[in-house]
Enzyme design. Structure first.
Site, PDB file in Angstrom:
ATOM      1  CB  CYS A 135     -76.347 -34.166  26.959  1.00 47.34           C
ATOM      2  SG  CYS A 135     -75.414 -34.435  25.464  1.00 47.34           S
ATOM      3  CB  CYS A 146     -65.654 -35.977  14.103  1.00 46.22           C
ATOM      4  SG  CYS A 146     -66.871 -34.926  13.276  1.00 46.22           S
ATOM      5  CB  CYS A 149     -66.536 -38.032  17.662  1.00 46.79           C
ATOM      6  SG  CYS A 149     -68.232 -38.362  18.171  1.00 46.79           S
ATOM      7  CB  SER A 260     -68.307 -29.319  16.504  1.00 41.94           C
ATOM      8  OG  SER A 260     -69.327 -29.694  17.384  1.00 41.94           O
ATOM      9  CG  LEU A 261     -63.898 -23.656  14.943  1.00 42.97           C
ATOM     10  CD1 LEU A 261     -64.739 -23.365  13.715  1.00 42.97           C
ATOM     11  CD2 LEU A 261     -63.459 -22.352  15.615  1.00 42.97           C
ATOM     12  CG  HIS A 262     -63.622 -29.715  17.282  1.00 40.77           C
ATOM     13  ND1 HIS A 262     -63.900 -29.356  18.583  1.00 40.77           N
ATOM     14  CD2 HIS A 262     -64.691 -30.454  16.889  1.00 40.77           C
ATOM     15  CE1 HIS A 262     -65.064 -29.842  18.954  1.00 40.77           C
ATOM     16  NE2 HIS A 262     -65.574 -30.506  17.950  1.00 40.77           N
ATOM     17  CG  ASN A 337     -64.452 -36.259  27.701  1.00 37.53           C
ATOM     18  OD1 ASN A 337     -63.958 -36.129  28.811  1.00 37.53           O
ATOM     19  ND2 ASN A 337     -65.326 -35.405  27.207  1.00 37.53           N
TER      20      ASN A 337
END
Ligand code: SAH
Ligand code: SF4
Length: 406
Positions: A135, A146, A149, A260-262, A337
């Site tokens: 990654c 966001c 995040c 990245s829909l969310h 997370n």
């Protein structure tokens, strides 16, 4: 338990922790044509340029060589001249952490460049039994904010160059013994596959489509068959939805796409992914429908972070399935997370299962992503470096007096 390794003693095949010589221009990140141009600049005759740049290309990207003296098919004299003019060393590894589950995280120091401050960037390796995923980051920090995040709380420090994006892959290959003839580390499991790194995802720090040119150059080099040789089908670019660049990503880079829909309603997505105010769901999904090369064999991944009491109801799940109808899609539910200071919590397991059930019944297989490397803060959205934007006057070595507001 977490092991923070002192890399000087790590049981790994090679260590290239020497700081990059800042005064010499780097060759990593250059295309064949750009390498040829550099060679012409140091007097390599025109008729040799193609052959010589091909040699350098294979040594640098195919073999991972970091020292010109190892280029045995290049004349000794030319090797010395190259070393006087150019740099092919890696940026420095500041820290390497290995999680109990084998996930590794590297903190890499990118040297000062073109008047830009040095900056630290994070790269994460996730081994599974049949694959290894790296990654990588495309920016230090992020301009987007966001709300769930950790990277989004850090201002953009700077874009990474193509060389710096590639250096993350090359450092991981060094540490995992993943160059031809390399020796795998023995301190944690590495997949039982030909390659330790079989997949690359642009899901680290930053928004890759806000650093398009460098990301494009890096990914075209990474997928070149005579170099790093990663298949474009095993490279995934994740975007928060920079709609005007999505078509170009497909046409010019040709890698797999993740969105990245969310959230499935504009009102909530405006809040979670503020970029949605500029490019709302309808435009985003239209761009996905038109993504060059999309098919049932090359599906778009939709990422959906599970936030307790925010976006995790049965009605959200049903709307998700409805919205994606007609788009060749995979759905990836990411348990949130947590990071220090966040107001969000991860949905309860029962809620995630109920949500996944609806998604499953609509024909999407195994949609929940297992969190990895949580003990070393290496999971999705947890990356945040200590790098800060350094004001220009500091870089110039001034004292700052009289620069209020700089
Ligand atoms: N900037 C790009 C790529 C990096 S983020 C993007 O937003 O797509 C990679 C994925 O992790 C994105 O889907 C992102 O929304 C998600 N993510 C961010 N923070 C997270 C967190 N705390 N927990 C779980 N996933 C998170
Ligand atoms: Fe930036 Fe992606 Fe984090 Fe949003 S989720 S702040 S786009 S890194």
């Amino acid at each position: 338990m977490t092991t923070a390794l002192d890399i000087a003693h790590a049981n790994a095949p090679r260590i290239d922790a020497a700081p990059q010589a800042e005064h010499l221009p780097g060759l990593v990140g250059l295309t064949r044509a750009e390498i040829a141009e550099k060679l012409a600049g140091i007097g390599v005759p025109e008729r040799q340029l193609r052959m010589r740049s091909g040699q350098l290309w294979r040594w640098i990207y195919g073999r991972g060589i970091t020292d010109f003296t190892e280029m045995t098919d290049v004349a000794k004299e030319l090797r010395a001249t190259l070393a006087e003019h150019f740099d092919i060393a890696r940026p420095q590894i500041i820290a390497e952490q290995v999680s109990v589950d084998g996930t590794r995280k590297w903190l890499i120091r990118l040297p000062a460049r073109d008047g830009q401050a040095p900056a630290d960037v994070e790269t994460v390796y996730i081994p599974e039994h049949d694959r290894g995923t790296l990654c990588i980051s495309s920016q230090v920090g992020c301009t987007l904010t966001c709300t769930f995040c950790h990277t989004g709380t850090q201002k953009l420090v700077r874009n990474l160059t193509a060389g710096e994006i590639l250096a993350q892959i090359m450092i991981a290959r060094d540490r995992l013994g993943d160059w031809p003839g390399g020796i795998r580390p023995t301190d944690a499991p590495v997949p039982d596959a030909e390659r330790a790194i079989s997949n690359v995802v642009l899901m680290g720090m930053g928004e890759p489509l806000y650093n398009f040119d460098h990301v494009k150059q890096a990914m075209l080099i990474a997928s070149d068959g005579e170099g790093l040789s990663l298949s474009k089908r095993r490279i995934t670019l994740s975007t928060s939805g920079v709609v005007p660049m999505i078509e170009r990503a497909g046409a010019e880079i040709g890698v797999m796409l993740a969105i990245s829909l969310h959230a499935v309603r504009d009102e909530l997505r405006n809040e979670l992914v503020p970029l949605n105010r500029k490019y709302p769901l309808k435009d985003l999904l239209d761009a996905c429908r038109n993504y060059p090369g999309v098919s049932n064999a090359r599906r778009i991944t939709f990422e959906y972070v599970m936030l307790k009491g925010v976006n995790d109801t049965v009605s959200d799940a049903k709307e998700l399935v409805r919205l994606l109808k007609g788009i060749p899609a995979k759905i990836n539910l990411i348990p949130f997370n947590p990071w220090p200071g966040t107001a969000y919590a991860c949905s309860d397991w029962d809620t995630i299962e109920a949500f996944a059930d609806i998604v499953n019944r609509a024909g999407y297989a195994s949609p929940v992503r297992t969190p990895r490397g949580r003990d070393i803060m290496a999971a999705c959205g947890q990356l945040k470096s200590a790098s800060e934007r350094i004001p220009a006057w500091k870089l110039r070595g001034e004292t700052g007096h009289g620069h209020a507001g700089a």
